[in-house]
Design an enzyme around this catalytic site. Structure first.
Site, short mmCIF file in Angstrom:
data_model
loop_
_atom_site.label_atom_id
_atom_site.label_comp_id
_atom_site.label_asym_id
_atom_site.label_seq_id
_atom_site.Cartn_x
_atom_site.Cartn_y
_atom_site.Cartn_z
N ASP A 278 40.06 43.45 43.74
CA ASP A 278 40.95 42.92 42.37
C ASP A 278 42.75 43.45 42.81
OD1 ASP A 278 41.63 41.72 40.68
OD2 ASP A 278 40.38 42.90 38.55
N ASP A 279 43.15 43.16 42.10
CA ASP A 279 44.56 43.77 42.85
C ASP A 279 45.23 44.40 41.91
OD1 ASP A 279 47.95 43.23 42.80
OD2 ASP A 279 48.20 42.40 41.25
#
Length: 851
Positions: A278-279
């Protein structure tokens, strides 16, 4: 020179990061299981043409705001234009002329396999038509451990079976539409509080700063039987990608957790695709690579590059890590192969549309490289990809509405003489449906939660508009008040009406947005904007009050649910762009309500037994899953707590009768599949040159500011970190897709007769629960079917029980074990909800006579 210093620092840091030294990392290498075999052949042939830096380019996105073009895997030498990836489960995020779908919550509320597939097919087709290769969707993490959890509306249900069916159907639908489905978030990501260090410390609401994301601590049996269960369905249905989550699991970061990624997901489950961060969920370079992660987004070391654009754990650092031996070359080959296998598995090498939009930027013209302000050009073509998907969205909305109360057949409406429509949630927002970034507000009717799981509405049919359109046909007088606090006006209007519709809502979303003091997770389970008081005020002045709720999860109703003037209650979830039309279909009887609750509605918040951790209990917050298997209805049943409305509950405009339960035992022979020849020889491709000078920045390329490249600095001296003891990195054989093939064998067939004893046609969701003993919950959902039955007619309903449905996880043997082999009789219960189960049968223990 500054960049070179940062690179060396990161290299040293990741080589000695969390729990890395002395461990064994067994990386499963797949040769392409089942219908993946051709995709893997193509992927290997493609990857083995690549240079070291070209392979790295496939693993590392180009950075936050670096480009509005392809952000991954651009290989000009071979004419490969790269890959585009985007959110979301509700539609293509950050663009125009695309649909705004109903939430995953509504798919679960529909209990309709066909609609689960159809909506996801439409979403996948729209992503493809926009030129987007992969979508960060669907969502099955969070599962829904805490009803206040901010992102449970993106997901389905705290029941693993219902979530597994919805997840599997959504994976199949999206990929049939042509887009790689990246299931998320793996795993135990059950709340927004403390998921990211910078996010929560920057809020400044804590008495001290946290030092790491929270750790979700869970035992192995609970992990398998509850939280991993739906992921088996996703893998079995050919899921192309998996996103590892922000949180830690048992105090190891999810994206560098070799037990989760290598041993379980790629090994035990036989996952064929790629794992992406994920970011901001990547916390290391070498460790995340050898623990099983294959791709990083958006590329930087921090979410949205907040700690520095263009600085990556991978990119040039991954190149260096291969050159110095920290990451084996075969592991990089495997990473690139998995990514390209998903590309070929979806047939994206043939006539896939060009990327035609700039995510998060709507003007027609702009810089292709916005951070650097380079190449001003057309970045949006404004392609309309909606097709006829509004029909599906409307059907999902109407088929997912749950009728909770209907005194004396208040509904359906039949041309009422005068109607009052009350509440802000009934009408449009004064700012428009997209007036708040990523839907981060609660203004007007609520049809979507907030965060990265949202999308732009092309339009939003609010309930008032749809009701007024129908009222014109019926010559019904409609008066309305959209201010929740205009008490005097509300009292005057509702006293004149023959029926009063009052609308209220609650909202939630992702942790990077705060709304009304709710930091993603809801602070409570009450209605927002004075909704509970509003309902009581309307009911005090109108003896025929119909309540409509839009919310991301359970709410408490005790303040008004037993009021005799509240004659009907509808829970509509978050239904997307066709919200008002879907509601009117049910209000007036064009569609008989058939939605069922995908979770329990309690009488008290404390009845759930689980909650969000709102205050950190340590610098690294510890979220302990001490409740084990007992969440939602499983907990209520085990603890003997009476809910307001049980799991699976939902009324209809007709009535049904269950009878004639039959249980048939099928063959108990175990399916054994010849596994593809999977070499554990790690040499996938011919070895590349390991001379650093071959991978420096080419003179033929002009460097763009803050763009992440795979190249190392000229004259770099390759430093080999010394870890003591050195981690052991092995290549091992991958498992079968979806786990042991015998898990999917059908062992029993259960049938019953469903009669429509009412006067209207309707759909009924028949539900099958099993009593498995062995310290499991009192009953667990293991089957459901949604069946249309005409009045006075009957239909045969059939359930197939697979080996996995009658098994529990044995922590000693690390395998699934049928409970009948443990001497346990299985109770079979069938009915309309988890507490309305009129039919009962028994599957006897192995060796006992079958009844």
């Amino acid at each position: 020179m500054i960049f070179f210093v940062v690179s060396v620092f990161l290299l040293i840091a990741v080589a000695n990061a969390q729990n890395g030294t002395g461990e064994t990392y067994n990386n499963p290498i797949s040769s392409g299981f089942g219908n993946w075999s051709q995709a893997y052949e193509k992927a290997r042939a493609f990857v083995c043409q690549l240079t070291l830096t070209e392979k790295v380019n496939l693993t590392t996105q180009t950075g936050t705001g670096a480009t509005y073009g392809y952000e991954l895997g651009i290989i000009p030498r071979l004419g490969f234009r790269g890959l585009a990836l985007d959110d979301s489960p509700t539609g293509v995020r950050g663009t125009d002329y695309s649909s705004a779908y109903a939430a995953g919550l509504n798919l679960a509320m529909s209990w309709d396999r066909d609609l689960m597939f159809l909506q996801s097919y439409g979403n996948g087709a729209e992503h493809k038509a926009k030129g987007n290769n992969a979508a960060y969707a669907p969502v099955v993490g969070p599962l829904g451990r805490a009803p206040e959890g901010g992102r449970i509306w993106e997901s389905y249900s705290p029941d693993p079976y219902l979530s597994g069916v919805a997840f599997g159907q959504s994976i199949a639908g999206m990929q049939a539409g042509g887009t790689i489905a990246i299931g998320k978030h793996f795993v135990l990501y059950e709340q927004e509080h403390f998921r990211q260090v910078r996010e929560w410390n920057d809020y400044g609401i804590l008495s001290f700063n946290i030092t790491q994301p929270y750790s979700a601590n869970c035992d192995d049996r609970t992990l398998h039987e509850l939280y991993l269960w739906p992921w088996y369905d996703g893998v079995y249905n050919g899921m192309g990608g998996v996103m590892c989550s922000y949180n830690q699991v048992n105090n190891t970061q999810s994206c560098q957790n070799t037990r989760l990624l290598n041993d379980i997901l790629k090994g035990e489950m036989g996952f064929q695709g790629f794992i992406v961060s994920d970011d901001g969920s990547q916390h290391s370079g070498v460790l995340s690579a050898i623990a099983g992660m294959d791709m990083t987004i958006l590329g930087e070391t921090s979410p949205n590059g907040i700690d520095g654009l263009g600085i990556s754990f991978w990119g040039p650092n991954l190149t260096t890590s291969v050159l110095n031996g920290s990451v084996p070359e075969w592991r990089l080959d495997d990473m690139a192969t998995r990514i390209m296998a998903s590309f070929f598995y979806l047939g994206q090498d043939e006539n896939f549309p060009e990327l035609n939009f700039a995510q998060g930027y709507l003007p027609t013209f702009g810089y292709e490289y916005p951070t650097a302000k380079v190449d001003y050009t057309q970045v949006n073509e404004h392609v309309d990809v909606r097709d006829a998907h509004a029909q599906t969205i409307r059907a999902v909305g109407s088929n997912s509405i749950v009728l909770l109360k209907n005194v004396n057949e208040t509904l359906p409406l039949s041309a009422p003489r005068q109607m009052a429509v009350i509440g802000e949630d009934a009408g449009p927002s004064m700012y428009g449906p997209n007036g708040c970034s990523d839907r981060g507000c609660d203004n007007g009717t609520l049809a979507m939660g907030w965060g990265s799981g949202s999308t732009n509405f092309p339009y939003l049919v609010d309930p008032l508009s749809a009701i007024q359109a129908r009222a014109l046909q019926d010559r019904t007088v409609v008066q309305y008040v959209l201010n929740n606090y205009a008490s005097a006006t509300i009292a005057s209007v509702v006293q004149q009406a023959s029926v009063c519709l009052v609308f209220a809502n609650a909202d939630s979303g992702e942790g990077y947005i705060e709304v009304g003091g709710n930091y993603g997770d809801r602070n409570n389970l009450t209605l927002w904007l004075g909704g509970d008081t509003l309902i009581q005020e309307v009911a005090a002045n109108c003896s025929n009050t119909v309540v409509v709720i839009h919310a991301p999860g359970p709410i408490l109703m005790e303040d008004w649910i037993d009021n005799p003037n509240v004659t009907a209650v509808l829970f509509a979830g978050l239904p997307g762009q066709e919200s008002g039309n879907s509601l009117v279909d049910v209000l007036y009887g064009a569609v008989s309500p058939s939605g069922k609750l995908p979770w329990t509605i309690a009488k008290n918040r404390s009845d759930y037994g689980t909650d969000v951790l709102y205050q950190p209990n340590a610098p690294v917050p510890q979220l302990n899953f001490t409740e084990g298997l007992f969440i939602d209805y499983r907990h209520f049943d085990d603890a003997g707590i009476e809910p307001r409305f049980e799991f699976g509950f939902g009324l209809s405009y007709t009535s049904f009768q269950y009878q004639n339960l039959q249980i048939l035992a099928l063959s108990n022979n175990k399916t054994t599949l010849a596994m593809p020849t999977t070499t554990v020889n790690p040499s996938i491709c011919p070895s590349q040159s390991l001379n650093p000078s071959d991978y420096t920045f080419p003179a033929t390329i002009s460097s763009i500011t803050d763009y992440i490249y795979p190249y190392i600095e000229a004259n770099t001296s390759i430093y080999t970190p010394q870890a003591t003891p050195t981690p052991t990195i092995n290549a091992v054989a991958a498992g079968a897709q979806g786990g042991d093939p015998a898990l999917w064998d059908v062992l029993y067939r259960v049938q019953l007769q469903l009669n429509n004893t009412g006067s209207k046609a309707g759909q009924e969701v028949s539900q099958l629960y099993l009593e498995l003993g062995n310290d499991t919950p009192p009953r667990q959902l293991r089957g459901f079917n949604k069946t249309m039955v005409q009045p006075g007619e009957a239909q045969t309903v059939t359930f197939d029980l697979r080996r996995r449905d009658v098994s529990i996880w044995d922590i000693v043997s690390q395998s699934w074990v049928e409970v009948t082999s443990l001497g346990t009789d299985i109770g079979v219960l069938v009915g309309a909800s988890s507490r309305n189960l009129p039919l009962r049968g028994v599957i006897p223990a192995q060796g006992a006579p079958y009844v």
